[in-house]
Scaffold this active site. Structure first.
Site, PDB file in Angstrom:
ATOM      1  N   GLU A   1      55.416 -15.970  93.774  1.00 59.51           N
ATOM      2  CA  GLU A   1      55.117 -16.094  95.219  1.00 59.51           C
ATOM      3  C   GLU A   1      54.065 -17.194  95.470  1.00 59.51           C
ATOM      4  OE1 GLU A   1      55.143 -12.788  97.775  1.00 59.51           O
ATOM      5  OE2 GLU A   1      56.396 -11.582  96.456  1.00 59.51           O
TER       6      GLU A   1
HETATM    7  C1  LIG Z   1      59.093 -12.076  86.791  1.00 56.47           C
HETATM    8  C2  LIG Z   1      59.370 -13.185  87.752  1.00 56.47           C
HETATM    9  C3  LIG Z   1      59.948 -12.896  88.981  1.00 56.47           C
HETATM   10  C4  LIG Z   1      60.233 -13.924  89.869  1.00 56.47           C
HETATM   11  N1  LIG Z   1      60.883 -13.626  91.041  1.00 56.47           N
HETATM   12  C5  LIG Z   1      61.337 -14.644  91.820  1.00 56.47           C
HETATM   13  C6  LIG Z   1      62.188 -14.378  92.932  1.00 56.47           C
HETATM   14  O1  LIG Z   1      62.495 -13.236  93.249  1.00 56.47           O
HETATM   15  N2  LIG Z   1      62.664 -15.429  93.634  1.00 56.47           N
HETATM   16  C7  LIG Z   1      62.347 -16.722  93.323  1.00 56.47           C
HETATM   17  O2  LIG Z   1      62.816 -17.628  94.013  1.00 56.47           O
HETATM   18  N3  LIG Z   1      61.526 -17.003  92.281  1.00 56.47           N
HETATM   19  C8  LIG Z   1      61.025 -15.996  91.511  1.00 56.47           C
HETATM   20  N4  LIG Z   1      60.237 -16.267  90.431  1.00 56.47           N
HETATM   21  C9  LIG Z   1      59.861 -17.637  90.152  1.00 56.47           C
HETATM   22  C10 LIG Z   1      58.381 -17.933  90.441  1.00 56.47           C
HETATM   23  O3  LIG Z   1      58.186 -17.954  91.820  1.00 56.47           O
HETATM   24  C11 LIG Z   1      58.038 -19.261  89.751  1.00 56.47           C
HETATM   25  O4  LIG Z   1      57.903 -18.955  88.377  1.00 56.47           O
HETATM   26  C12 LIG Z   1      56.776 -19.880  90.279  1.00 56.47           C
HETATM   27  O5  LIG Z   1      56.986 -20.380  91.565  1.00 56.47           O
HETATM   28  C13 LIG Z   1      56.269 -21.034  89.411  1.00 56.47           C
HETATM   29  O6  LIG Z   1      57.266 -21.937  89.096  1.00 56.47           O
HETATM   30  P1  LIG Z   1      57.501 -22.336  87.551  1.00 56.47           P
HETATM   31  O7  LIG Z   1      57.558 -21.107  86.757  1.00 56.47           O
HETATM   32  O8  LIG Z   1      58.642 -23.255  87.490  1.00 56.47           O
HETATM   33  O9  LIG Z   1      56.174 -23.089  87.136  1.00 56.47           O
HETATM   34  P2  LIG Z   1      55.828 -24.629  87.369  1.00 56.47           P
HETATM   35  O10 LIG Z   1      56.024 -24.980  88.778  1.00 56.47           O
HETATM   36  O11 LIG Z   1      56.498 -25.444  86.341  1.00 56.47           O
HETATM   37  O12 LIG Z   1      54.271 -24.601  87.072  1.00 56.47           O
HETATM   38  C14 LIG Z   1      53.726 -24.502  85.748  1.00 56.47           C
HETATM   39  C15 LIG Z   1      52.204 -24.538  85.873  1.00 56.47           C
HETATM   40  O13 LIG Z   1      51.801 -25.778  86.490  1.00 56.47           O
HETATM   41  C16 LIG Z   1      51.012 -25.508  87.625  1.00 56.47           C
HETATM   42  N5  LIG Z   1      51.261 -26.526  88.641  1.00 56.47           N
HETATM   43  C17 LIG Z   1      52.442 -26.934  89.161  1.00 56.47           C
HETATM   44  N6  LIG Z   1      52.236 -27.875  90.084  1.00 56.47           N
HETATM   45  C18 LIG Z   1      50.897 -28.048  90.166  1.00 56.47           C
HETATM   46  C19 LIG Z   1      50.034 -28.885  90.935  1.00 56.47           C
HETATM   47  N7  LIG Z   1      50.493 -29.709  91.866  1.00 56.47           N
HETATM   48  N8  LIG Z   1      48.700 -28.796  90.728  1.00 56.47           N
HETATM   49  C20 LIG Z   1      48.195 -27.946  89.819  1.00 56.47           C
HETATM   50  N9  LIG Z   1      48.944 -27.144  89.067  1.00 56.47           N
HETATM   51  C21 LIG Z   1      50.276 -27.195  89.240  1.00 56.47           C
HETATM   52  C22 LIG Z   1      51.444 -24.123  88.098  1.00 56.47           C
HETATM   53  O14 LIG Z   1      50.453 -23.523  88.896  1.00 56.47           O
HETATM   54  C23 LIG Z   1      51.652 -23.426  86.759  1.00 56.47           C
HETATM   55  O15 LIG Z   1      50.416 -22.986  86.254  1.00 56.47           O
HETATM   56  C24 LIG Z   1      59.907 -15.258  89.542  1.00 56.47           C
HETATM   57  C25 LIG Z   1      59.286 -15.524  88.315  1.00 56.47           C
HETATM   58  C26 LIG Z   1      59.036 -14.521  87.424  1.00 56.47           C
HETATM   59  C27 LIG Z   1      58.423 -14.875  86.101  1.00 56.47           C
END
Ligand SMILES: Cc1cc2nc3c(=O)[nH]c(=O)nc-3n(C[C@H](O)[C@H](O)[C@H](O)COP(=O)(O)OP(=O)(O)OC[C@H]3O[C@@H](n4cnc5c(N)ncnc54)[C@H](O)[C@@H]3O)c2cc1C
Length: 594
Positions: A411
């Site tokens: 979220e």
């Molecule tokens: C158990 C689980 C349930 C989920 N449920 C849903 C769901 O129901 N629907 C849905 O759509 N998604 C869902 N998600 C997805 C979740 O919302 C994403 O994992 C989340 O938005 C982060 O994206 P990512 O994992 O690709 O990380 P990334 O975006 O790749 O980020 C990796 C790291 O880099 C950091 N980062 C990225 N950009 C920046 C920046 N500009 N500045 C500083 N730091 C940065 C992030 O904060 C993080 O620490 C779920 C994920 C999990 C694990």
């Protein structure tokens, strides 16, 4: 759900005029006291309704939800989800007109406080369904769409999921690649793409799917649309493939899968909201969902305090209750004060939502960041108090750590929300600064039409408004709040002027400003809450809460001062070069033995 029938006053009268955002105003030294005071009152009939529903849910949980088994077997029984629907749990936020209970945001959050600590997987099922899954339909759906799907969603016959994330598009949600191509011959959209980590993915039948309708539009955000994708009762839909269940660190009983679209056809009538408004819909949905994550953290923190107190008062070492050792007292007080401030923030925010204040995006983000990080620290404190027992799987701490860790990631990660907290505030500040610049060119002509900020700014340094509605007994804390709110406003402006548009790349500074505004919101909510407590109970009976407010504001002030100082004196250049060397070495470059 007879016992949970909503009371009249669950619907709070809307404000006549739209005030601006409480926290965005802090960027120009203005405190919208009318939004923070008086602290929102929970009407007695709402308390009664929620208490009755809480009792019904507790009973239901005890009889039907075997939390340990669910976690061990990584499976939440489908018949229990159906029974949750019968109980009314899946329709709490759905308006009565569409078969739900029409709970206010405050009432829903109070229920999420209860559900999370009883079973975290259950709270994901309920939250994935209501906080985000069906929210686009409630916020932006047409009446016909609502009549078509909301009654079944309220009854739990349809479980909802929110499908935004993709393998290549996480935090940068606007870069999503799933396409929806319109077929005029059949008046359908054809979906192709892969959605990743979708909560409730294994059994949901209603998906809010965000996909790009390819166009010549220059602003690629404007291609994104939101669609309702609804399966047949057996869960199938031609072209929709559910991936296998993910093996996760925590929330093991919840369902998390990929949802793959392979030429999946859906009626054009399933477009939710306007064409090209999908990104806005996703953002607004997540804004509303975040406060309930904060509420879950309140419930989890209260559960941890209870466990910590039980253990600390029973366990003896050195012939003394460990509860009497000062380092243990410190932990208990820290946990309690943080939880009090968090609870104050969450229900101040739900008060804003329920009054119809249109912009609570920053307040919701504060609840999520402060809540999820406080819960993590509170679990850690409780585990430490439990000593070796805390490390044993027969105790609940390990599972609580596993289950709560995701809160800081989904979220909107807490990093992205810190950026939101600063960049949204600065955007408004930038607009005001433009006005000041324009006014300075023709100061006399513009005098009459200037905003309060521009007037103040033209006089010189920004000072924050004094808090006038805090109880006099907390005058010192209120003055400190105003002082640091003023310092914050000046610091934000200095940074914006210095970096201009490039401020988006200055994340070291943004992180500090975000930490300050989160602390300021926590202080303001606490001061408002305690002021109401004093007015209701009198000073003597509110003594404990006054002490907590003083303790919290004092600790919070130190965190604020440290962050503000670091805005000016820091080692940011070294932070960049140290990390750069580590990146170049591909890991730790200074092994003593090499
Ligand atoms: C158990 C689980 C349930 C989920 N449920 C849903 C769901 O129901 N629907 C849905 O759509 N998604 C869902 N998600 C997805 C979740 O919302 C994403 O994992 C989340 O938005 C982060 O994206 P990512 O994992 O690709 O990380 P990334 O975006 O790749 O980020 C990796 C790291 O880099 C950091 N980062 C990225 N950009 C920046 C920046 N500009 N500045 C500083 N730091 C940065 C992030 O904060 C993080 O620490 C779920 C994920 C999990 C694990």
């Amino acid at each position: 759900m007879a016992s949970a029938k909503p009371a009249e006053s669950l619907t709070v009268p809307l404000l006549e005029e739209e005030p601006s955002s409480l926290l965005k105003s802090l960027y120009y030294g203005h405190v919208e006291e009318d939004l923070a005071f008086p602290y929102p009152e929970i009407p007695a009939d709402v308390k009664e309704t929620v208490a009755a529903f809480s009792d019904a849910y507790r009973e239901f949980d005890a009889a039907n939800v075997d939390s340990e088994k669910i976690d061990r077997e990584h499976f939440f029984p489908r018949e229990v989800i159906a029974a949750m629907g019968d109980l009314g749990v899946m329709g709490m936020t759905i308006p009565e007109a569409y078969g739900g209970s029409g709970f206010s945001s405050a009432a829903y959050c109070k229920m999420m406080e209860l559900i999370g600590p009883l079973d975290a997987a259950a709270s994901i099922i309920v939250g994935g369904h209501q906080s985000i899954g069906l929210k686009p339909l409630i916020l932006f759906g047409s009446d016909a769409q609502k009549r078509k799907w909301l009654p079944d969603l309220a009854a739990g016959k349809l479980v909802a999921a929110f499908a935004l994330t993709e393998p290549e598009s996480g935090s940068d949600a606007a870069s999503l690649k799933t396409t929806a191509v319109y077929d005029a011959k059949t008046d359908e959209y054809v979906l192709n793409g892969t959605k990743q980590w979708i909560s409730n993915g294994g059994f949901a039948r209603f998906f809010s799917v965000f996909a790009r309708v390819p166009s010549d539009e220059k602003d690629k955000h404007r291609e994104i649309c939101c669609f309702a994708v609804v399966t047949a009762p057996d869960g199938t839909l031609p072209g929709l493939v559910r991936g296998p269940e993910e093996k996760k660190l925590g929330l093991c009983g919840s369902s998390t899968t990929q949802i793959i679209f392979e030429n999946c056809r859906i009626p054009a009538a399933n477009l939710i909201g306007e064409k090209g408004h999908g990104f806005k819909i996703a953002v607004e949905t997540l804004n509303t969902g975040r406060t309930s994550l904060g509420a879950g953290a309140v419930g989890g923190s209260k559960a941890m305090i209870k466990l910590a107190v039980e253990h600390a008062t029973q366990r003896k070492q050195f012939k003394t209750r460990i509860a009497d050792f000062e380092m243990i007292r410190h932990k208990i007080t820290r946990m309690t004060a943080k939880t009090y401030a968090l609870e104050a923030m969450v229900y101040l925010t739900t008060g804003l939502i329920d009054r119809g204040v249109p912009d609570y995006s920053l307040e919701g983000a504060c609840c999520k960041v402060f809540g999820t990080e406080s819960l993590w620290e509170n679990i850690n404190d409780a585990l430490q108090i439990a000593g070796g027992n805390g490390f044993m799987n027969e105790y609940p701490y390990g599972r609580a750590l596993r289950d709560s860790r995701i809160n800081m990631i989904f979220e909107g990660t807490n990093e992205i929300l810190r950026l939101l907290l600063v960049l949204s505030g600065m955007k408004e500040l930038g607009d005001h600064l433009k006005e000041v610049q324009g006014a300075l060119k023709k100061p006399l002509e513009n005098r009459g039409i200037l905003t309060e900020y521009a007037h103040k700014r033209m006089k010189g340094v920004i000072t924050s408004d004094k808090l006038t509605r805090v109880h006099p007994v907390l005058r010192a804390e209120a003055d400190l709040f105003s002082k640091y709110a003023g310092v914050f406003a000046n610091a934000a402006e200095t940074i914006l002027r210095k970096h201009g548009k490039k401020v988006v790349d200055r994340e070291y500074q943004q992180e500090r400003l975000a930490d300050v505004i989160i602390e300021l919101y926590a202080q303001l909510a606490t001061l408002s809450r305690v002021t109401s407590a004093i007015e209701k109970k009198g000073e003597e009976k509110a003594k404990g809460e006054i002490e907590i407010a003083r303790w919290f504001c004092h600790e919070s002030k130190h965190r604020i001062v440290a962050a503000l100082k670091a805005l000016e004196r820091n080692r940011d250049a070294e932070t960049t070069s140290i990390s750069e060397r580590v990146y170049e070495a591909g890991g730790y470059p200074y092994d003593l033995w090499e």
